[in-house]
Scaffold this active site. Structure first.
Site, PDB file in Angstrom:
ATOM      1  N   ARG A  39      15.255 -60.031  -2.365  1.00 31.70           N
ATOM      2  CA  ARG A  39      15.388 -58.781  -1.605  1.00 31.70           C
ATOM      3  C   ARG A  39      14.563 -57.646  -2.201  1.00 31.70           C
ATOM      4  O   ARG A  39      14.552 -56.542  -1.652  1.00 31.70           O
ATOM      5  CB  ARG A  39      16.858 -58.375  -1.513  1.00 31.70           C
ATOM      6  CG  ARG A  39      17.616 -59.290  -0.549  1.00 31.70           C
ATOM      7  CD  ARG A  39      19.016 -58.828  -0.192  1.00 31.70           C
ATOM      8  NE  ARG A  39      19.418 -57.553  -0.715  1.00 31.70           N
ATOM      9  CZ  ARG A  39      20.434 -57.355  -1.553  1.00 31.70           C
ATOM     10  NH1 ARG A  39      21.164 -58.369  -1.971  1.00 31.70           N
ATOM     11  NH2 ARG A  39      20.742 -56.146  -1.964  1.00 31.70           N
ATOM     12  N   ASN A  40      13.876 -57.882  -3.305  1.00 28.30           N
ATOM     13  CA  ASN A  40      13.013 -56.842  -3.861  1.00 28.30           C
ATOM     14  C   ASN A  40      11.819 -56.669  -2.919  1.00 28.30           C
ATOM     15  O   ASN A  40      11.186 -57.638  -2.522  1.00 28.30           O
ATOM     16  CB  ASN A  40      12.551 -57.216  -5.270  1.00 28.30           C
ATOM     17  CG  ASN A  40      11.904 -56.050  -5.975  1.00 28.30           C
ATOM     18  OD1 ASN A  40      10.892 -55.519  -5.529  1.00 28.30           O
ATOM     19  ND2 ASN A  40      12.486 -55.649  -7.093  1.00 28.30           N
ATOM     20  N   ALA A  41      11.505 -55.433  -2.588  1.00 25.82           N
ATOM     21  CA  ALA A  41      10.454 -55.139  -1.603  1.00 25.82           C
ATOM     22  C   ALA A  41       9.045 -55.098  -2.198  1.00 25.82           C
ATOM     23  O   ALA A  41       8.089 -54.853  -1.466  1.00 25.82           O
ATOM     24  CB  ALA A  41      10.755 -53.805  -0.924  1.00 25.82           C
ATOM     25  N   PHE A  42       8.890 -55.365  -3.482  1.00 21.91           N
ATOM     26  CA  PHE A  42       7.588 -55.206  -4.137  1.00 21.91           C
ATOM     27  C   PHE A  42       6.456 -55.918  -3.400  1.00 21.91           C
ATOM     28  O   PHE A  42       5.427 -55.317  -3.089  1.00 21.91           O
ATOM     29  CB  PHE A  42       7.652 -55.708  -5.589  1.00 21.91           C
ATOM     30  CG  PHE A  42       6.339 -55.603  -6.303  1.00 21.91           C
ATOM     31  CD1 PHE A  42       5.954 -54.417  -6.888  1.00 21.91           C
ATOM     32  CD2 PHE A  42       5.479 -56.692  -6.379  1.00 21.91           C
ATOM     33  CE1 PHE A  42       4.733 -54.304  -7.536  1.00 21.91           C
ATOM     34  CE2 PHE A  42       4.261 -56.598  -7.019  1.00 21.91           C
ATOM     35  CZ  PHE A  42       3.889 -55.396  -7.599  1.00 21.91           C
ATOM     36  N   SER A 138      11.095 -50.432  -5.901  1.00 15.82           N
ATOM     37  CA  SER A 138      11.113 -51.503  -4.906  1.00 15.82           C
ATOM     38  C   SER A 138      12.393 -52.328  -4.972  1.00 15.82           C
ATOM     39  O   SER A 138      12.615 -53.203  -4.146  1.00 15.82           O
ATOM     40  CB  SER A 138       9.901 -52.426  -5.113  1.00 15.82           C
ATOM     41  OG  SER A 138       9.976 -53.087  -6.375  1.00 15.82           O
TER      42      SER A 138
END
Length: 162
Positions: A39-42, A138
């Site tokens: 789920r990290n948007a990086f 992020s």
């Protein structure tokens, strides 16, 4: 509590922007990948910045794509004690030698910090040696800003890559 250690820097001589996080979270450490939490948007954010697909690529290809676009990765903290993954829980941190790394990157134009902890600690370590960008985290733990708001802030990286 055991100490958690980050990953080696992902850079080369053509790195123009270095993105620094704080310290990888447990999900990233478990898979031995920068920004490995699903789920990290990086990776989605960088897809927009670089206008190139990253999320669907195998991890090593993602790193190669970043380097091909002049983007490097590392963390401000080399190791620390931290229960869980929140930056607020970091204790007894040992910093990476950011100054030594920066001095080995002849094309480096700017440092972008992924989140407030990285910006606060990394800014002190670098002491104004080059321009910096403090970007919203992020991390899925920092959901106060929408993805669109984060993407707009992260787009500032582009100016340093041209």
């Amino acid at each position: 509590m055991t100490r958690k250690a980050g990953f080696p820097a992902v850079v080369d001589a053509s790195t123009r922007v270095l993105i620094l996080g704080s310290l990888p979270g447990d999900a990233s450490l478990a898979v031995a990948q920068y920004y490995g939490h699903p789920r990290n948007a990086f990776w989605r954010l960088l897809e927009g910045v670089l206008a190139t697909p990253l999320v669907a690529l195998p991890y090593e290809d993602r790193l190669a794509a970043l380097l091909a676009h002049g983007v490097g990765l590392w963390d401000v903290i080399a190791q620390a004690r931290r229960p869980g993954s929140l930056d607020a829980a970091i204790q007894d941190a040992t910093a990476n030698d950011l100054v030594a790394l920066v001095e080995t990157l002849p094309a480096l134009r700017a440092v972008a910090f992924n989140g407030g902890t990285a910006a606060r600690l990394g800014g002190k370590l670098l002491g104004g040696r080059l321009p910096t960008l403090a970007l919203p985290s992020s991390s899925p733990a920092h959901a106060a800003r929408s993805f669109a708001e984060k993407a707009q802030a992260w787009a500032a990286i582009r100016a340093w890559l041209d």
